[in-house]
Design an enzyme around this catalytic site. Structure first.
Site, mmCIF file in Angstrom:
data_model
loop_
_atom_site.group_PDB
_atom_site.id
_atom_site.type_symbol
_atom_site.label_atom_id
_atom_site.label_comp_id
_atom_site.label_asym_id
_atom_site.label_seq_id
_atom_site.Cartn_x
_atom_site.Cartn_y
_atom_site.Cartn_z
ATOM 1 N N SER A 155 0.868 -1.540 -0.550
ATOM 2 C CA SER A 155 -0.012 -0.116 0.426
ATOM 3 C C SER A 155 0.545 1.294 0.171
ATOM 4 C CB SER A 155 -0.787 0.065 1.763
ATOM 5 O OG SER A 155 -1.671 -0.936 1.193
ATOM 6 N N LYS A 214 0.087 3.151 -3.046
ATOM 7 C CA LYS A 214 -1.348 4.908 -2.790
ATOM 8 C C LYS A 214 -0.752 5.967 -2.353
ATOM 9 C CE LYS A 214 -4.452 1.053 -0.770
ATOM 10 N NZ LYS A 214 -4.395 0.186 -0.466
ATOM 11 N N SER A 263 -6.212 3.365 3.820
ATOM 12 C CA SER A 263 -5.857 2.860 3.039
ATOM 13 C C SER A 263 -6.616 2.137 2.401
ATOM 14 C CB SER A 263 -4.956 2.163 3.768
ATOM 15 O OG SER A 263 -3.729 1.590 2.572
#
Length: 414
Positions: free
Chosen positions: A94, A97, A157
């Protein structure tokens, strides 16, 4: 959709006891592409990677950290202060992101997006409510504002938020990945290739510790209006309150971002920024063995960085550094100085030396503020940074008669 409420109390209790559990009840979802079996959790602890010593460092005795790659960067200069495997392409989970949120922030900054624009949630973007991935829990076929989507990406997230904004901005995840890779190329992220906006596993989806630090530095520098979101500890949407997974936000007031990540392939990852006494450092930890480890290793790296380095001003502002010769001008020379204040992060207690390099064959006209050379700073023989030297005044071109005389004098060696 059924309303859910989650308390942040378990996070605070976990922090107080010294362990932030990755599967805390305060989170609606965890950073796993697939939910690991209990025996795999135990194996992760048993298979802790050996400490990885620094391969590059600007100061002595950096810590060895049990991760596949790690890096410490000075924010102001972008200089890497210490690192291990900084350019190895690894699954970023993640941490991906950060690029998704950065593109949203820059679109907001340029006016391509507005905070109040509505983003639709497609079947592809929708999270079905399982605990197998991180979600903002956007209802299917609903709409959310861009600013809520941005918070859902950064704080919660949310894979759903990331997919929804990707489809909104580029028509598809694939189209958005092209934007991500183009931006990575522009920023100089040379060991990165994005396949999706979420970081869900794909063999071709990779980034490196150096590249992720470059991206973090761009976010802090370019997204001034939105960077405070990275320090927010919780966000509530659709009746669901989720806490930020960056444990350091709860324990270190100098930490103000940036992002956590975890999949089985990527391990536990963390990119962090901390500012103390006017110095900001960025850390990257890739593929360590637990959420607790990524927080502890970051604390260790920040502690070493702030104790080992300090800010230095090699040349004071408004100082004439040197005088440059000018040919064919109404003046023979022009003063050269810094165009802006210059500060470096250097090993604590070490002296900084400077040397000047001027452009050869400088000819009039010269415009005030134009770059006519550079000053290079070193410490113990190691380069620490450089800054442009600019002309401190205009030098007009001489008339034909004077230029002819100067040219003849030059030929005669006078």
């Amino acid at each position: 959709m059924q309303t859910k409420t989650f308390s942040i109390l378990p996070i605070l209790l976990a922090i107080a006891s010294g362990a932030l559990l990755p599967h805390s009840a305060s989170f609606a979802a965890v950073h796993h592409a697939t939910k690991p079996a209990p025996h795999k959790k135990a194996a992760a602890t048993e298979n802790t990677p050996p400490p990885l010593a620094a391969q590059t460092t600007l100061a002595g005795s950096p810590p060895a950290l049990p991760a596949k790659a790690w890096l410490l960067m000075d924010f102001d200069s972008g200089e890497v202060l210490a690192s291990a495997n900084p350019d190895e392409p690894l699954p970023p989970a993640s941490l991906t992101k950060m690029m998704t949120s950065y593109l949203v922030e820059q679109a907001l900054r340029s006016g391509k997006l507005k905070q109040t624009d509505l983003v639709s949630v497609s079947q592809n973007a929708w999270c079905r409510g399982s605990s197998t991935e991180s979600c903002m829990y956007l209802p299917l076929n609903s709409q959310a504002t861009v600013i809520d989507i941005l918070r859902g990406i950064i704080i919660q997230s949310g894979n759903d938020a990331s997919k929804a904004i990707a489809e909104h901005m580029a028509g598809s995840e694939e189209g958005f990945a092209k934007l991500m890779n183009a931006e990575a190329l522009r920023l100089g992220m040379t060991h990165t290739h994005f396949v999706n906006p979420t970081g869900l596993p794909d063999p071709a989806h990779k980034s490196s510790a150096r590249d992720l630090a470059i991206l973090a530095r761009a976010i802090i520098h370019d997204s001034v209006d939105y960077y405070p979101i990275y320090a927010e500890r919780e966000f509530k949407y659709n009746g669901i309150k989720q806490g930020n997974r960056n444990a350091l936000l709860y324990t270190d007031p100098t930490v103000d971002g940036l992002k956590t990540g975890h999949t089985e392939d990527a391990g536990y990852c963390l990119v962090t920024s901390s500012k103390r006494n006017g110095m900001r450092l960025i850390t990257v930890i890739l593929n360590t063995h637990s959420a607790q480890a990524r927080a502890d290793e970051t604390r260790t790296l920040l502690g070493w960085g702030f104790s080992s380095f300090e800010k230095a001003t090699p040349i004071q502002p408004n100082t004439v550094v040197t005088t440059a010769k000018v040919s064919f001008g109404k003046a023979d020379t022009v003063a050269a100085g810094l165009g802006a204040p210059w500060m470096l992060t250097v090993p604590r207690g070490q002296q900084v030396q400077t040397s000047v390099e001027l452009k050869s064959g400088l000819e009039a006209p010269v415009t005030k503020g134009s770059v006519i050379g550079k000053v290079v700073a070193t410490s113990n023989g190691k380069p620490m940074g450089e800054a442009p030297l600019v002309a401190q005044a205009d030098v007009e071109r001489a008339g034909l008669l004077l230029r002819t005389w100067q040219h003849m004098a030059k030929l005669l060696g006078k």
